[in-house]
Design a protein around this motif. Structure first.
Motif, PDB file in Angstrom:
ATOM      1  N   LYS A 179      -1.770  11.320   3.486  1.00  0.00           N
ATOM      2  CA  LYS A 179      -0.889  10.839   4.563  1.00  0.00           C
ATOM      3  C   LYS A 179      -1.706  10.482   5.810  1.00  0.00           C
ATOM      4  O   LYS A 179      -1.520   9.427   6.415  1.00  0.00           O
ATOM      5  CB  LYS A 179       0.141  11.931   4.897  1.00  0.00           C
ATOM      6  N   ASN A 180      -2.648  11.353   6.187  1.00  0.00           N
ATOM      7  CA  ASN A 180      -3.467  11.108   7.378  1.00  0.00           C
ATOM      8  C   ASN A 180      -4.360   9.875   7.214  1.00  0.00           C
ATOM      9  O   ASN A 180      -4.556   9.111   8.164  1.00  0.00           O
ATOM     10  CB  ASN A 180      -4.335  12.335   7.696  1.00  0.00           C
ATOM     11  N   LYS A 182      -3.689   7.263   5.249  1.00  0.00           N
ATOM     12  CA  LYS A 182      -2.805   6.082   5.301  1.00  0.00           C
ATOM     13  C   LYS A 182      -2.464   5.735   6.747  1.00  0.00           C
ATOM     14  O   LYS A 182      -2.500   4.570   7.138  1.00  0.00           O
ATOM     15  CB  LYS A 182      -1.511   6.361   4.514  1.00  0.00           C
ATOM     16  N   ASN A 183      -2.133   6.775   7.546  1.00  0.00           N
ATOM     17  CA  ASN A 183      -1.792   6.540   8.961  1.00  0.00           C
ATOM     18  C   ASN A 183      -2.961   5.919   9.708  1.00  0.00           C
ATOM     19  O   ASN A 183      -2.789   4.993  10.503  1.00  0.00           O
ATOM     20  CB  ASN A 183      -1.389   7.856   9.649  1.00  0.00           C
ATOM     21  N   PHE A 185      -5.524   4.086   8.503  1.00  0.00           N
ATOM     22  CA  PHE A 185      -5.768   2.690   8.100  1.00  0.00           C
ATOM     23  C   PHE A 185      -4.660   1.761   8.599  1.00  0.00           C
ATOM     24  O   PHE A 185      -4.922   0.619   8.967  1.00  0.00           O
ATOM     25  CB  PHE A 185      -5.917   2.585   6.578  1.00  0.00           C
ATOM     26  N   THR A 186      -3.416   2.266   8.637  1.00  0.00           N
ATOM     27  CA  THR A 186      -2.298   1.452   9.128  1.00  0.00           C
ATOM     28  C   THR A 186      -2.460   1.155  10.612  1.00  0.00           C
ATOM     29  O   THR A 186      -2.260   0.024  11.069  1.00  0.00           O
ATOM     30  CB  THR A 186      -0.961   2.197   8.889  1.00  0.00           C
ATOM     31  N   GLU A 187      -2.858   2.192  11.377  1.00  0.00           N
ATOM     32  CA  GLU A 187      -2.944   2.033  12.837  1.00  0.00           C
ATOM     33  C   GLU A 187      -4.263   1.374  13.280  1.00  0.00           C
ATOM     34  O   GLU A 187      -4.277   0.569  14.211  1.00  0.00           O
ATOM     35  CB  GLU A 187      -2.804   3.404  13.516  1.00  0.00           C
ATOM     36  N   GLN A 188      -5.378   1.722  12.621  1.00  0.00           N
ATOM     37  CA  GLN A 188      -6.704   1.287  13.109  1.00  0.00           C
ATOM     38  C   GLN A 188      -7.328   0.189  12.241  1.00  0.00           C
ATOM     39  O   GLN A 188      -8.298  -0.439  12.659  1.00  0.00           O
ATOM     40  CB  GLN A 188      -7.684   2.482  13.105  1.00  0.00           C
ATOM     41  N   GLY A 189      -6.824   0.024  11.021  1.00  0.00           N
ATOM     42  CA  GLY A 189      -7.499  -0.867  10.075  1.00  0.00           C
ATOM     43  C   GLY A 189      -8.705  -0.163   9.463  1.00  0.00           C
ATOM     44  O   GLY A 189      -8.940   1.022   9.719  1.00  0.00           O
ATOM     45  N   LEU A 212      -7.151   1.908   0.187  1.00  0.00           N
ATOM     46  CA  LEU A 212      -6.725   1.484   1.525  1.00  0.00           C
ATOM     47  C   LEU A 212      -7.650   0.419   2.120  1.00  0.00           C
ATOM     48  O   LEU A 212      -7.208  -0.427   2.891  1.00  0.00           O
ATOM     49  CB  LEU A 212      -6.652   2.703   2.464  1.00  0.00           C
ATOM     50  N   SER A 213      -8.933   0.470   1.751  1.00  0.00           N
ATOM     51  CA  SER A 213      -9.900  -0.501   2.301  1.00  0.00           C
ATOM     52  C   SER A 213      -9.747  -1.877   1.673  1.00  0.00           C
ATOM     53  O   SER A 213      -9.973  -2.897   2.326  1.00  0.00           O
ATOM     54  CB  SER A 213     -11.332  -0.021   2.077  1.00  0.00           C
TER      55      SER A 213
END
Length: 261
Positions: A179-180, A182-183, A185-189, A212-213
């Motif tokens: 979860k952390n 994913k959060n 990568f979603t927020e910072q890329g 995620l990358s």
């Protein structure tokens, strides 16, 4: 540049994490995501061993967590007074071996005098122990984690140095790890660099990081805290851009800064 640190926050100290501070001094922003969770076990047995220093030739600590287990024993049974009065002094007549500065600092907080804080790996520490110890001593006592590597016990066994190990904590994946990530990568890329701090960190994170990358994976500079972690990364087919010369915040930040130039 943005660096993702896949490690636990440092134990029991306030203020910013030294790895975040060091990277900031090189002009990089770092985010820390905890990878592991720990469960302490066998504390009654550990307590018994700690208060029988005469039965052992010395102590070995290769992780901050093992020292934390000792601290829990002293506090749980309110035996700190007895420890301070006589037991720690008896241990200090023997060798107290450690790997790394973080573990050494925690050992000093127990009133013990550590040897080997500059060794950096269990492999190098085992060579120091073999140089210093006879084969006819009582067994060295080694409280450790459930996924310790066999390097140190094997080396000591091959050279006839007696050793008694006790598993005092179990290591598992941090419940919020995916979860952390994913959060983040979603927020910072995708970050510019990702640092791994243990083979178990590689095991628990790599698949999620790859997913995620996506296509940006080849652009990320992957960093390792030391040779063991580097080997685990290479075994998984990762291209390792840099490895810290010593497992310290200063050395890792310098290696990452150089890789990101």
């Amino acid at each position: 540049m943005h660096v993702l640190l896949l490690k636990e926050p440092r134990d029991g100290e306030s203020g910013p994490d030294p790895y975040i501070q060091e990277l900031a001094s090189h002009g990089h922003k770092a985010t820390l995501i905890p990878v592991l969770s720990f469960k302490f076990i066998s504390l009654n047995t550990l307590s018994d061993r700690l208060f029988q220093p005469e039965k052992h030739g010395g102590l070995i600590f290769t992780s901050p967590r093992a020292v934390e287990a000792v601290k829990m024993c002293l506090e749980a049974e309110e035996r700190r007074e007895e420890w301070n009065r006589s037991v720690k002094d008896t241990w200090n007549t023997k060798s107290i071996y450690v790997v790394g500065k973080a573990t050494a600092a925690l050992v000093q907080n127990l009133g013990l005098n550590p040897l080997g804080e500059d060794t950096g790996t269990a492999d190098v520490l085992s060579r120091l122990i073999i140089e210093r110890e006879d084969t006819n001593i009582p067994p060295l006592f080694f409280p450790c984690g459930s996924i310790k590597r066999e390097v140190l016990p094997t080396a000591l066994r091959e050279h006839g140095v007696p050793l008694e190990t006790l598993t005092v904590y179990q290591t598992a994946e941090h419940p919020d790890l995916e979860k952390n990530l994913k959060n983040f990568f979603t927020e910072q890329g995708a970050p510019d660099s990702i640092a791994f701090f243990s083979p178990s960190g590689v095991k628990f994170c790599l698949e999620v990081v790859r997913r995620l990358s996506g296509e940006q994976l080849p652009q990320i500079k992957f960093a390792a805290i030391g040779p063991t972690t580097q080997d685990a990364m290479t075994a998984e087919g990762l291209c390792v851009s840099c490895t810290a010369e010593k497992p310290t915040a200063e050395h890792l930040a310098a290696a990452i800064a150089k890789a990101l130039q």
